[in-house]
Write an enzyme that holds these catalytic residues in place. Sequence first.
Site: not given
Length: 353
Positions: A57, A182
């Site tokens: 704001e 992996w």
Amino acid sequence: MNKKDLIHIKFMQRCLDLASLGLGQTYPNPLVGCILVHKEKIVSEGWHQKKGEAHAEVHAIQNLKDKPILNQCTLYVNLEPCNHYGATPPCSDLIISSKIPKVVIGCSDPFEKVNGKGIERLKANGCEVVFGVLEKESKELNKRFFTYHLKKRPYIILKWAQSSDGFIAPLKKNRLHKEPFWLSSETSKLHSHFWRSQEQSILVGVQTVIDDNPKLTNRKVKGSSPLRIVIDLNDRIPKNAILLNDKYPTLVFSSKKKISNKEIIVSDLKNILPKIMSVLFEKNIQSLIVEGGTRTIQKFIDQNLWDEARTFISPKKINDGIRSPLLNDVIENRIHIEKDVLQISTPSHKKEF
């Protein structure tokens, strides 16, 4: 749906888009975007960019070039303006002193020092308040903030990669070397590192440290690396583990105090996950990625301590190995990432805030 509702939705969506730019940078503060609208046109914008700095704001009001029109503007913000002094003054006071006549809010702030008080103060000082525009979307954006304040624990993301036949890794005797095995692609790895930059902490069990000696940083992308957490109740973590010897912070849950430059929490096996949740809550940690092996992840699943699961499914097959964690009663969404499939799961019984 009338024209006014559509206009509110359009502008609130812009607030959400702005707010999301701060993901990973504002902890422990929420993600907030704000715009000022004059004659159905956006005349200024702002978002909360970093803890301790100006709120959304404030940015929107300061960025407005034509200050005299403030008393003719409508302020849109996805989260209730604060009403208390923290690192910055209350945004509700700034809105009132700026004589902004109308405020449109996405959702209330669950933080006990706000939680409706900001809205009450605005109304008491003559502001017209429209509440609940894109409320569900506003709460979803700040799911980490809401989970932390309402459930007294971090928002928990389970993450793993598995083969197309349901294994996360080959059996240890079948691994050719000690380097990490992996399954996911390089692009999927980049996604994982990007997620780490968005969250405050990451957790693994000690077996993952022994088998893979991981760094658990987001070295492939920009941004802060998460606090690393290791469950090591039987004091098995190797003294030469990267997690114990590099510059990044690490928190170890152990059965005894060790000589280490990392933080040690002495605990036992009984009720270890609630203990971890309590410690992280006290440390203002609002989000946690669990990247441990099947055993660690399954503990979170079995104790219903998870909010989201992200699973990379590789086209590779292992045939025999360590089975992936088992999720039951979930809602799933699948996204293709090169040859991998990213499966995002949420509990079907999960309640909205």
